[in-house]
Design a protein around this motif. Structure first.
Motif, PDB file in Angstrom:
ATOM      1  N   GLY A 204       0.827  -1.200   0.000  1.00 14.90           N
ATOM      2  CA  GLY A 204       0.000   0.000   0.000  1.00 14.90           C
ATOM      3  C   GLY A 204       0.860   1.248   0.000  1.00 14.90           C
ATOM      4  O   GLY A 204       1.735   1.418  -0.850  1.00 14.90           O
ATOM      5  N   ARG A 205       0.664   2.101   1.000  1.00 12.82           N
ATOM      6  CA  ARG A 205       1.449   3.334   1.120  1.00 12.82           C
ATOM      7  C   ARG A 205       2.451   3.228   2.260  1.00 12.82           C
ATOM      8  O   ARG A 205       2.748   4.217   2.941  1.00 12.82           O
ATOM      9  CB  ARG A 205       0.506   4.525   1.349  1.00 12.82           C
ATOM     10  CG  ARG A 205      -0.433   4.800   0.190  1.00 12.82           C
ATOM     11  CD  ARG A 205       0.316   5.223  -1.064  1.00 12.82           C
ATOM     12  NE  ARG A 205       0.964   6.502  -0.918  1.00 12.82           N
ATOM     13  CZ  ARG A 205       2.119   6.823  -1.488  1.00 12.82           C
ATOM     14  NH1 ARG A 205       2.765   5.935  -2.219  1.00 12.82           N
ATOM     15  NH2 ARG A 205       2.641   8.028  -1.326  1.00 12.82           N
TER      16      ARG A 205
ATOM     17  N   TYR B 104       9.208   7.724  -4.396  1.00 18.04           N
ATOM     18  CA  TYR B 104       7.871   7.143  -4.570  1.00 18.04           C
ATOM     19  C   TYR B 104       8.017   5.631  -4.665  1.00 18.04           C
ATOM     20  O   TYR B 104       8.887   5.126  -5.376  1.00 18.04           O
ATOM     21  CB  TYR B 104       7.202   7.683  -5.837  1.00 18.04           C
ATOM     22  CG  TYR B 104       5.870   7.045  -6.155  1.00 18.04           C
ATOM     23  CD1 TYR B 104       4.698   7.541  -5.600  1.00 18.04           C
ATOM     24  CD2 TYR B 104       5.787   5.931  -6.990  1.00 18.04           C
ATOM     25  CE1 TYR B 104       3.473   6.945  -5.880  1.00 18.04           C
ATOM     26  CE2 TYR B 104       4.566   5.336  -7.277  1.00 18.04           C
ATOM     27  CZ  TYR B 104       3.417   5.852  -6.722  1.00 18.04           C
ATOM     28  OH  TYR B 104       2.198   5.265  -6.991  1.00 18.04           O
ATOM     29  N   ALA B 105       7.188   4.897  -3.940  1.00 15.31           N
ATOM     30  CA  ALA B 105       7.235   3.437  -3.972  1.00 15.31           C
ATOM     31  C   ALA B 105       5.837   2.885  -4.208  1.00 15.31           C
ATOM     32  O   ALA B 105       4.845   3.453  -3.739  1.00 15.31           O
ATOM     33  CB  ALA B 105       7.807   2.889  -2.663  1.00 15.31           C
ATOM     34  N   ARG B 106       5.782   1.781  -4.925  1.00 11.80           N
ATOM     35  CA  ARG B 106       4.485   1.157  -5.200  1.00 11.80           C
ATOM     36  C   ARG B 106       4.655  -0.340  -5.404  1.00 11.80           C
ATOM     37  O   ARG B 106       5.542  -0.779  -6.130  1.00 11.80           O
ATOM     38  CB  ARG B 106       3.856   1.777  -6.451  1.00 11.80           C
ATOM     39  CG  ARG B 106       2.586   1.062  -6.916  1.00 11.80           C
ATOM     40  CD  ARG B 106       1.974   1.757  -8.097  1.00 11.80           C
ATOM     41  NE  ARG B 106       1.150   0.859  -8.897  1.00 11.80           N
ATOM     42  CZ  ARG B 106       0.482   1.229  -9.987  1.00 11.80           C
ATOM     43  NH1 ARG B 106       0.535   2.475 -10.393  1.00 11.80           N
ATOM     44  NH2 ARG B 106      -0.230   0.357 -10.660  1.00 11.80           N
TER      45      ARG B 106
ATOM     46  N   VAL C  57       6.305   1.048   7.878  1.00  9.78           N
ATOM     47  CA  VAL C  57       6.660   2.459   8.023  1.00  9.78           C
ATOM     48  C   VAL C  57       5.863   3.248   6.994  1.00  9.78           C
ATOM     49  O   VAL C  57       6.142   3.161   5.796  1.00  9.78           O
ATOM     50  CB  VAL C  57       8.172   2.690   7.811  1.00  9.78           C
ATOM     51  CG1 VAL C  57       8.507   4.171   8.018  1.00  9.78           C
ATOM     52  CG2 VAL C  57       8.985   1.816   8.751  1.00  9.78           C
ATOM     53  N   PRO C  58       4.847   4.018   7.417  1.00 11.30           N
ATOM     54  CA  PRO C  58       4.007   4.759   6.456  1.00 11.30           C
ATOM     55  C   PRO C  58       4.822   5.754   5.645  1.00 11.30           C
ATOM     56  O   PRO C  58       5.731   6.402   6.153  1.00 11.30           O
ATOM     57  CB  PRO C  58       2.989   5.467   7.358  1.00 11.30           C
ATOM     58  CG  PRO C  58       2.998   4.709   8.638  1.00 11.30           C
ATOM     59  CD  PRO C  58       4.401   4.216   8.807  1.00 11.30           C
ATOM     60  N   MET C  59       4.494   5.860   4.352  1.00 13.49           N
ATOM     61  CA  MET C  59       5.162   6.837   3.487  1.00 13.49           C
ATOM     62  C   MET C  59       4.572   8.231   3.643  1.00 13.49           C
ATOM     63  O   MET C  59       5.181   9.220   3.241  1.00 13.49           O
ATOM     64  CB  MET C  59       5.024   6.414   2.022  1.00 13.49           C
ATOM     65  CG  MET C  59       5.594   5.062   1.689  1.00 13.49           C
ATOM     66  SD  MET C  59       5.320   4.670  -0.061  1.00 13.49           S
ATOM     67  CE  MET C  59       5.387   2.886  -0.018  1.00 13.49           C
ATOM     68  N   VAL C  60       3.351   8.301   4.176  1.00 13.74           N
ATOM     69  CA  VAL C  60       2.674   9.584   4.334  1.00 13.74           C
ATOM     70  C   VAL C  60       2.594   9.925   5.802  1.00 13.74           C
ATOM     71  O   VAL C  60       2.823   9.091   6.678  1.00 13.74           O
ATOM     72  CB  VAL C  60       1.258   9.540   3.709  1.00 13.74           C
ATOM     73  CG1 VAL C  60       1.337   9.339   2.219  1.00 13.74           C
ATOM     74  CG2 VAL C  60       0.420   8.429   4.333  1.00 13.74           C
TER      75      VAL C  60
END
Length: 384
Positions: free
Chosen positions: A27-28, A225-227, A41-44
């Motif tokens: 996810g994010r 950015y990761a996905r 570890v949340p990206m946002v």
């Protein structure tokens, strides 16, 4: 070429004031290993420190990443075309509502607001009712005035609804003017990817280098950015991502796209410093690296390169795939013979013997000097 030399990029993210290598993306969130346990570890939200490590790496498996296009773009909320079209639709809807309201008032006025007074009304005794005629006349006069005002409002609303500000042409023109300001706030990344080696849990990390209009000359910033991606096989798959959150009006310098699977980077055509190598060239590279790191050391010969392909692995008997052999190795790292016993008296034949001939070794060393030696070999444990 079966091997690829490239500059590997390892990504680490801060968690509880410590840096941990990224193992996956969900996810994010980045997935890291904290004390042997996976943590997210949340990206946002709260900003995290991210660091990159780089190392020249030799790989056997590689993927195909072609038709890469990276360019500045708009998020849907900031897209001038979409924003102007939304404004036009809202304006037309508002004008339509006003026109409908005015039409309702006009119809009500024509019906004297649905109030009727008989000017000739009489009392029960038959005498004329006082004020009836005047009230009827007043209602008639008010209805005429209200109808005229409602008609004017209805005409004005309809005129506005047909005006340029609610037309598609006006919206497009306004959007073109807005786009000339180049208030981009995103990066668009598109490419096609495939891999002969099945990638079960792939993900991409894009590192965008950019600067803003307020930055000093030569000053640049990085955005990560990761996905997570769907599994990747031999069938080409189109990937289209939008990296939002960029400062409006930024200038794009470079975008690096890195492909990973189960925490391991997979080299592609866009990997930095990528060089395809034959098996012999790959071995020479490994040997040079090995010798430069073991000057003055005394070491046994060890396998370096020559892992069987998936097809060859399937053709081997289970006992051959799991067995340990012994190889006489020249001072140059070339096998002089492969045997089933440590005394090197029972030669290995068949497919296992043929595959063993393709293995190359880090040579034995005596105080840094290359000498002939004997190496223990497992085809299953070959790193490359």
């Amino acid at each position: 070429a079966p091997y690829v030399l490239y500059m590997r990029t390892d990504v680490s993210v801060e968690q509880h004031k410590k840096l941990y290598p990224v193992k996956d993306v969900s996810g994010r969130s980045f997935i890291v290993s904290d004390g042997g346990k996976l943590a997210s570890v949340p990206m946002v939200g709260e900003p995290h420190r991210i660091e990159f490590g780089h190392a020249l790496t030799l790989a056997r498996a590689s993927a195909s990443l072609t038709d890469l296009v990276t360019e500045r773009a708009y998020t849907p909320a900031n897209d001038p075309k979409m924003r102007r079209m939304r404004d036009a639709v809202r304006a037309e809807a508002a004008m339509g509502d006003q026109a409908s309201l005015a039409e309702g008032k006009f119809i009500a006025a024509l019906n004297k607001n649905y109030v009727a007074v008989d000017a000739n009304a009489k009392a029960p005794d038959g005498s004329p009712l006082t004020g009836a005629a005047g009230s009827a006349a007043a209602i008639d006069q008010a209805a005429v005035v209200q109808a005229a005002e409602a008609f004017n409002s209805m005409s004005q609303a309809e005129t506005l609804r047909q005006a340029d500000m609610t037309s598609g042409a006006f919206a497009r023109l306004a959007a073109e003017n807005d786009m000339a300001q180049e208030t981009f706030d995103a990066v668009s990344i598109r490419f096609t990817v495939s891999s002969d080696v099945y990638l079960d849990k792939p993900y991409l990390i894009a590192i965008t280098r950019f600067h803003t209009r307020d930055d000093k000359p030569g000053e640049a910033r990085n955005a990560v950015y990761a996905r997570a991606l769907e599994s990747i096989g031999s069938k080409p798959t189109s990937i289209d991502v939008l990296q939002g959150g960029m400062p409006r009006g930024f200038e794009l310098e470079q975008v690096e796209v890195h492909l990973y699977d189960n925490g391991r980077e997979i080299p592609t055509e866009v990997s930095p410093k990528r060089v395809p190598l034959s098996r012999e060239d790959a071995f020479e590279y490994l040997k040079i690296e090995y010798l430069s790191g073991h000057k003055g050391d005394t070491l046994m010969a060890t396998p370096a390169i020559g892992r069987p392909t998936k097809e060859q692995q399937r053709q081997l008997a289970p006992n051959q795939w799991k067995a340990y052999f012994y190889a006489k190795v020249s001072k140059d790292g070339v096998p002089l013979g492969t045997y089933a016993d440590e005394a090197c008296t029972q030669p290995v034949d068949g497919l296992a013997g043929e595959l063993a001939k393709d293995v190359r070794y880090y040579p034995a060393l005596e105080k840094g000097r290359q000498v002939d030696g004997i190496a223990r070999l497992s085809l299953r444990e070959l790193p490359l």
